[in-house]
Design an enzyme around this catalytic site. Structure first.
Site, PDB file in Angstrom:
ATOM      1  N   TYR A 187     123.894  -6.503  21.142  1.00 58.52           N
ATOM      2  CA  TYR A 187     122.133  -6.945  22.135  1.00 58.52           C
ATOM      3  C   TYR A 187     122.449  -7.515  23.916  1.00 58.52           C
ATOM      4  O   TYR A 187     122.441  -7.052  24.789  1.00 58.52           O
ATOM      5  CB  TYR A 187     121.058  -6.815  21.493  1.00 58.52           C
ATOM      6  CG  TYR A 187     119.681  -6.166  22.055  1.00 58.52           C
ATOM      7  CD1 TYR A 187     119.193  -4.993  22.137  1.00 58.52           C
ATOM      8  CD2 TYR A 187     119.140  -7.121  23.038  1.00 58.52           C
ATOM      9  CE1 TYR A 187     118.212  -5.107  22.723  1.00 58.52           C
ATOM     10  CE2 TYR A 187     118.484  -7.497  23.878  1.00 58.52           C
ATOM     11  CZ  TYR A 187     117.531  -6.076  23.445  1.00 58.52           C
ATOM     12  OH  TYR A 187     116.505  -6.186  24.010  1.00 58.52           O
ATOM     13  N   ALA A 190     110.181   7.225  26.405  1.00 57.76           N
ATOM     14  CA  ALA A 190     108.574   6.913  26.578  1.00 57.76           C
ATOM     15  C   ALA A 190     108.364   7.406  24.717  1.00 57.76           C
ATOM     16  O   ALA A 190     106.450   7.556  25.594  1.00 57.76           O
ATOM     17  CB  ALA A 190     108.417   7.745  28.152  1.00 57.76           C
ATOM     18  N   ILE A 250     107.117  -0.164  25.045  1.00 47.45           N
ATOM     19  CA  ILE A 250     107.429  -0.346  26.965  1.00 47.45           C
ATOM     20  C   ILE A 250     107.374   0.963  27.663  1.00 47.45           C
ATOM     21  O   ILE A 250     106.712   0.838  28.879  1.00 47.45           O
ATOM     22  CB  ILE A 250     108.518  -1.518  27.725  1.00 47.45           C
ATOM     23  CG1 ILE A 250     107.846  -2.635  26.339  1.00 47.45           C
ATOM     24  CG2 ILE A 250     108.387  -1.441  28.519  1.00 47.45           C
ATOM     25  CD1 ILE A 250     109.408  -3.453  26.826  1.00 47.45           C
TER      26      ILE A 250
END
Length: 290
Positions: A164, A20, A24
Site C-alpha cells: 500500500y 465516491a 473520503i
C-alpha cells in the site's frame, strides 16, 4: 497557510470523483455538490446501484457512471463515453487487501487500483480536463520501498502495508511527473496530491488489535479527512502541491501544504515509473491529442 472549507463559486464546474460511494470519496462528492448551485459532481464507481443510492442523498446535480479502476477495459470505456469538459478529476478510489490478489488484467490488485487505473484514467481524460487533477496519496509513502523491477510482487513476499505504501509513493511520483509533462507542453492544467490523514474508513475500521484501538481513539471522520482533498481541488495552489491535515503530525484536522519524502521527489524515479506505467497499461500521455 491553513485552510478551512469556505466553498468558492463552483457554478458550471464539473467534478469527477472516483470511489465516491463511501468514506473520503463520498464526503468529497457531498461537499462539492453542496458548495453551490450549478456544480455537477460525477460519481465514478464500481457499484452503480450503490452509487445511485448515495447520489440520491446528495443535494445538487449528481450523476453516476460505472468505473472499475482494477479493470483497464472499464477505464477505457469510461473515458470513451465521456463528452465535454471536466474541471477537476479527483482520483480518490483505493484499496488495501491483506493477501496477494490479481486484477482482471493480471496486476497485483493494490497496484492496479491505486496507481495503474488512475494513471490510465487520467491520461485518457486529459484532453477533457481544464483545471486540475487531484490524486489521493498518503504519508504512508515514507515507509515505501518502491522496486520498479518487481512492482507486481512476482518475486518478493507480499506485505499489505508495504505494498500500500508503495502505491501511495507511486501516486506522488505520478502527480509530479504529470505536472512536469503538462508544463513542458504549455498546458494550464495543474496537479495536486492529497493526504487525508488518519481517517475512519472501511479500510481502517476492519483492523483489529492495536490498529483497531488506535482507529477508535484517534481517527477522524471522512468529512474531516476530505478537507485536504477539497483544498487540493479548489484552492489556488501551485502545480504538484501536496496537502494534508494541520495537526498531530499531519494526521488530523484542517488542511495545509505538507512535504513528502526525498524518494517521492526523485525526478528520475518518477520518469522511470511513468515509462513503466505506460508499458503496463498501454496508455500514453495524451494532453495534446488533436
Amino acid at each position: 497557510m491553513t485552510f478551512s472549507w469556505n466553498p468558492p463559486d463552483l457554478h458550471d464546474r464539473t467534478f469527477v470523483v472516483t470511489g465516491a460511494t463511501s468514506g473520503i470519496g463520498r464526503a468529497t462528492a457531498t461537499a462539492l455538490a453542496r458548495a453551490g448551485a450549478g456544480a455537477r459532481v460525477v460519481l465514478a464507481v464500481r457499484d452503480v446501484d450503490k452509487g445511485a443510492r448515495v447520489a440520491a442523498e446528495i443535494p445538487g446535480e449528481t450523476e453516476v457512471r460505472p468505473l472499475d479502476l482494477a479493470d483497464l477495459s472499464s477505464v477505457r470505456a469510461f473515458a470513451e463515453g465521456w463528452d465535454g469538459p471536466i474541471d477537476v478529476l479527483v482520483n480518490n478510489a483505493g484499496v488495501s487487501v491483506p493477501d496477494l490478489r490479481r486484477s482482471v488484467d493480471g496486476f497485483e490488485l493494490q497496484l492496479a487500483t491505486n496507481h495503474l487505473g488512475p494513471f490510465a484514467l487520467t491520461n485518457l481524460l486529459l484532453p477533457h480536463i481544464t483545471d486540475r487533477v487531484v490524486t489521493l496519496a498518503s504519508q504512508a509513502e515514507r515507509a515505501a520501498r518502491l522496486d520498479l523491477d518487481d512492482l507486481e510482487r512476482q518475486r518478493t513476499p507480499y506485505k499489505e502495508f508495504r505494498t500500500y505504501a508503495g502505491t501511495k509513493q507511486a501516486n506522488l511520483l505520478f502527480s509530479a511527473e504529470l505536472q512536469r509533462r503538462l508544463h513542458a507542453v504549455g498546458s494550464p492544467v495543474r496537479t495536486a496530491a492529497a493526504h487525508p490523514g488518519f481517517v475512519a474508513t472501511g479500510m481502517s475500521q476492519g483492523s483489529g488489535g492495536l490498529g483497531g484501538l488506535m482507529t477508535r481513539l484517534l481517527a477522524q471522520s471522512p468529512e474531516d479527512g476530505a478537507l485536504p482533498v477539497l483544498y487540493a481541488a479548489t484552492a489556488d495552489l501551485p502545480g504538484d502541491s501536496f496537502t494534508g491535515p494541520e495537526h498531530l503530525m499531519h494526521m488530523r484536522g484542517g488542511a495545509e501544504l505538507i512535504n513528502r519524502s526525498a524518494t517521492a521527489k526523485d525526478p528520475d524515479l518518477a520518469r522511470r515509473l511513468w515509462d513503466l506505467s505506460e508499458r503496463l497499461t498501454g496508455v500514453t500521455f495524451l494532453a495534446l491529442r488533436p
